[in-house]
Design an enzyme around this catalytic site. Sequence first.
Site, short mmCIF file in Angstrom:
data_model
loop_
_atom_site.label_atom_id
_atom_site.label_comp_id
_atom_site.label_asym_id
_atom_site.label_seq_id
_atom_site.Cartn_x
_atom_site.Cartn_y
_atom_site.Cartn_z
N ARG A 40 -3.13 35.45 44.64
CA ARG A 40 -3.69 35.14 45.95
C ARG A 40 -5.17 35.47 45.93
O ARG A 40 -5.59 36.43 45.28
CB ARG A 40 -3.04 36.01 47.05
CG ARG A 40 -1.73 35.45 47.60
CD ARG A 40 -1.93 34.19 48.44
NE ARG A 40 -0.69 33.64 48.95
CZ ARG A 40 0.11 32.79 48.31
NH1 ARG A 40 -0.17 32.37 47.11
NH2 ARG A 40 1.21 32.34 48.89
N GLU A 81 -9.96 29.91 50.92
CA GLU A 81 -9.34 28.59 50.81
C GLU A 81 -9.26 27.97 52.20
O GLU A 81 -9.03 28.69 53.17
CB GLU A 81 -7.92 28.72 50.23
CG GLU A 81 -7.94 29.14 48.77
CD GLU A 81 -6.54 29.20 48.16
OE1 GLU A 81 -5.64 28.48 48.61
OE2 GLU A 81 -6.36 29.98 47.22
N HIS A 140 -5.29 25.76 43.79
CA HIS A 140 -4.01 26.35 44.22
C HIS A 140 -2.83 25.42 43.92
O HIS A 140 -2.07 25.03 44.81
CB HIS A 140 -4.06 26.70 45.71
CG HIS A 140 -3.07 27.76 46.10
ND1 HIS A 140 -3.29 28.66 47.09
CD2 HIS A 140 -1.85 28.07 45.60
CE1 HIS A 140 -2.25 29.47 47.22
NE2 HIS A 140 -1.35 29.13 46.30
P1 NAD Z 1 7.57 39.08 43.14
O1 NAD Z 1 7.77 39.74 44.47
O2 NAD Z 1 8.77 38.67 42.36
O3 NAD Z 1 6.68 40.04 42.20
C1 NAD Z 1 5.53 40.71 42.65
C2 NAD Z 1 5.49 42.06 41.92
O4 NAD Z 1 4.22 42.67 42.17
C3 NAD Z 1 6.56 43.05 42.40
O5 NAD Z 1 7.35 43.45 41.28
C4 NAD Z 1 5.76 44.22 42.99
O6 NAD Z 1 6.37 45.47 42.74
C5 NAD Z 1 4.44 44.08 42.26
N1 NAD Z 1 3.28 44.66 42.94
C6 NAD Z 1 2.85 44.46 44.21
N2 NAD Z 1 1.68 45.09 44.42
C7 NAD Z 1 1.37 45.70 43.25
C8 NAD Z 1 0.27 46.51 42.84
N3 NAD Z 1 -0.74 46.79 43.66
N4 NAD Z 1 0.27 46.98 41.57
C9 NAD Z 1 1.28 46.69 40.72
N5 NAD Z 1 2.34 45.92 41.05
C10 NAD Z 1 2.38 45.45 42.30
O7 NAD Z 1 6.64 37.83 43.42
P2 NAD Z 1 6.42 36.54 42.48
O8 NAD Z 1 7.44 35.51 42.80
O9 NAD Z 1 6.26 36.97 41.08
O10 NAD Z 1 5.04 36.00 43.07
C11 NAD Z 1 3.86 36.80 43.01
C12 NAD Z 1 2.78 36.18 43.88
O11 NAD Z 1 2.33 34.98 43.28
C13 NAD Z 1 3.24 35.73 45.28
O12 NAD Z 1 3.26 36.79 46.20
C14 NAD Z 1 2.23 34.69 45.66
O13 NAD Z 1 1.15 35.30 46.35
C15 NAD Z 1 1.74 34.18 44.30
N6 NAD Z 1 2.09 32.76 44.07
C16 NAD Z 1 1.10 31.89 43.80
C17 NAD Z 1 1.42 30.55 43.57
C18 NAD Z 1 0.35 29.55 43.25
O14 NAD Z 1 0.52 28.37 43.56
N7 NAD Z 1 -0.74 29.92 42.60
C19 NAD Z 1 2.76 30.11 43.64
C20 NAD Z 1 3.75 31.05 43.90
C21 NAD Z 1 3.41 32.38 44.13
#
Ligand code: NAD
Length: 319
Positions: free
Chosen positions: A244, A273, A291
């Site tokens: 993000r 964005e 994105h």
């Molecule tokens: P998820 O919830 O499975 O994994 C996120 C992980 O981050 C969790 O295990 C959590 O414990 C960890 N975490 C949170 N804050 C942290 C920190 N400060 N330090 C260390 N670890 C931390 O989520 P996911 O499905 O893997 O997705 C992750 C992110 O990717 C989403 O929240 C979204 O913002 C982003 N995303 C982007 C796109 C894109 O089009 N670029 C698409 C899907 C998701």
Amino acid sequence: MKILANDGISDLGKQLLEEAGFTVITEKVAQEELANAVNEQEIEMILVRSATTVRKEVIDACPNLKLIGRGGVGMDNIDVAYAREKGITVINTPASSSQSVAELVMGHLFAISRGLHDSYKNMETGDFSALKKKYAKGVELRGKTLGIIGFGRIGQSLASYALGCGMNVVAVDRTGNPVNINVPIGNGHEANVSITPSNDLHNVLGQLDYISIHVPKQADGSAVIAAKEFAMMKKGVRIANAARGGVINEDDLLEALASGQVAAIALDVFENEPNPRKDLLNHSAIACTPHIGAATLEAQDRIGEELASLIIGQFAVKN
Ligand code: NAD
């Protein structure tokens, strides 16, 4: 029951919903017209991706809304808690896009290792020999160490690809449980690698040749990578952010690029964005995409199918 899929839905998802008796409207309604359209057309469910927002004002203005569905992971464009308080079901499809984001990041890691993004821009107008010299100092992924910050669904999927390319993977997460990563190699073979995430980002930063960030937007809006963290990294590190906008401080990033602390970075997400700052977009060491992490045809099908099955499971009987 009428469903407005305002940011689109895959043909498969639409077909499954229609076969179950729902009416699916896919003509996009402008954000400011959303509440009117929902009420006038007696729509009871809104499906969105990241473009349409469903905030308190829309929820208050649409008393007959029964469900808000987000195709994808992050629900920062929906007032989820408020909607649920009002008795509206809110669903998303967290697992559908992990693989597509991981593949985009691998593409970016290869691109920023060889300057592909910059070469693509310059070949038409640039001098061939000068460009050949400019891109002559590429580096390889195999044998390098990738740090994955945020080791959830996407982080783990990326680990599978990176391990398959012969990279060493170091994971960082708030939860420190060991995770078994399955690595399909092709031709029916597979490998399994156990990775235990560290919960100390600062302790691992200095070991990493590459870093990819996969944490959600932090609750307090803070950056996970800012000046302090850049200073702890290996000089010449390469980074990807497909999480993000805001999880990397953009001002500090530009300074880290200017000093050579960061050799190159790939950004799929931006603080502002859909109008990211121009000094990121035109920087030769930044590979930008708009994105599109989750935007593959396969992911759209998985998202459409998952949304349809969740909706049919909860609402088809009453329909
Ligand atoms: P998820 O919830 O499975 O994994 C996120 C992980 O981050 C969790 O295990 C959590 O414990 C960890 N975490 C949170 N804050 C942290 C920190 N400060 N330090 C260390 N670890 C931390 O989520 P996911 O499905 O893997 O997705 C992750 C992110 O990717 C989403 O929240 C979204 O913002 C982003 N995303 C982007 C796109 C894109 O089009 N670029 C698409 C899907 C998701």
